[in-house]
Design an enzyme around this catalytic site. Sequence first.
Site, PDB file in Angstrom:
ATOM      1  N   MET A  30      15.614  -0.205  -1.692  1.00  0.00           N
ATOM      2  CA  MET A  30      15.571   1.261  -1.688  1.00  0.00           C
ATOM      3  C   MET A  30      16.912   1.818  -2.183  1.00  0.00           C
ATOM      4  SD  MET A  30      13.074   2.616   1.290  1.00  0.00           S
ATOM      5  CE  MET A  30      14.165   2.436   2.681  1.00  0.00           C
ATOM      6  N   ALA A  32      21.107   2.229  -2.805  1.00  0.00           N
ATOM      7  CA  ALA A  32      22.350   2.239  -2.017  1.00  0.00           C
ATOM      8  C   ALA A  32      22.770   0.790  -1.787  1.00  0.00           C
ATOM      9  CB  ALA A  32      22.170   2.995  -0.708  1.00  0.00           C
ATOM     10  N   HIS A  37      22.250  -6.965  -0.640  1.00  0.00           N
ATOM     11  CA  HIS A  37      21.261  -6.887  -1.723  1.00  0.00           C
ATOM     12  C   HIS A  37      21.645  -7.829  -2.872  1.00  0.00           C
ATOM     13  CE1 HIS A  37      20.654  -2.673  -0.032  1.00  0.00           C
ATOM     14  NE2 HIS A  37      19.452  -3.192   0.029  1.00  0.00           N
ATOM     15  N   SER A 187      24.069  -2.509   5.715  1.00  0.00           N
ATOM     16  CA  SER A 187      22.891  -1.653   5.606  1.00  0.00           C
ATOM     17  C   SER A 187      23.231  -0.454   4.748  1.00  0.00           C
ATOM     18  CB  SER A 187      22.455  -1.180   6.998  1.00  0.00           C
ATOM     19  OG  SER A 187      21.478  -0.162   6.908  1.00  0.00           O
ATOM     20  N   ARG A 189      22.312   2.419   5.330  1.00  0.00           N
ATOM     21  CA  ARG A 189      22.604   3.523   6.250  1.00  0.00           C
ATOM     22  C   ARG A 189      24.066   3.523   6.710  1.00  0.00           C
ATOM     23  NH1 ARG A 189      17.141   2.623   7.373  1.00  0.00           N
ATOM     24  NH2 ARG A 189      15.893   4.532   7.485  1.00  0.00           N
TER      25      ARG A 189
END
Length: 282
Positions: A30, A32, A37, A187, A189
């Site tokens: 998703m 960011a 990743h 994360s 977030r």
Amino acid sequence: MPLFLTQNELKSHLEPCFVAKKRIGFVPTMGALHQGHLSLMQESLQDNDITVVSIFVNPTQFNNPDDLKKYPRTLDSDLEKINSLNSKIIVYAPSIEDIYGGETVSKHFEYDGLEFQMEGKHRPGHFDGVGTIVKKLFEIVQPTSAYFGEKDFQQLQIVKKLVEKHQIPVKIVGCQIHRETNGLAMSSRNERLTSQERNQASIIYKILKEAKTLFGIKSAKEVEEWVAIQFSKQQMFELEYFEIADEETLLPCKRKSKNKNYRAFIAVFVNNIRLIDNISLK
């Protein structure tokens, strides 16, 4: 770096790869992007002839509209990171219209009960949204293997069950959690945390590690009670849940069994920013 904004363009580009039966690795994200990743992409690059990365903030897996609105969107930066890793990685960054065709709703999925535990209890409809987007992306990319991080361990088990139940010909590869230097699970977030919150959030992993040690001598219930007490002392944090569960079924551990592998799962709010983590209790 090949970048495609529509599924038709991507499919057209990949068609010769399908015909040649090349191994296609797929990393759905998703955006960011962080080192976690990139590590998934590295795994894919090692295992496959071609690697495809999707960048799409999927609206149907957000049960909180405010969380969807605030979710970081950093496409230009993401593309730079991917290009720096390997300029041959294929990127698919579709619009909501391209994915959902004007009807942004999720389909209903059943995962043999996996969906009712932990995240499923606290985020109604979340795993229907996950199943919807993952199945759509698998149909578009037609990967040989797909790579998911163990930070979202429940999601990883859900995706494995999705592939099994719908007989989708893709190998699901789970990859280890990447952590910041203070132990906080990486994360997207985390980008929303202040530097102070980010530093203080190291307490999450610290408590998880202590809970793992305690689980060797105490019952699951006693460990869960201990964790609740620890977070009650932390003004900056609100514990949503801490649960010890069977890794395979995700059912709560009532009584320890030597024949099962257990994992501790946690969700914590830091100034309305929701962070999740987990740790193997082997």
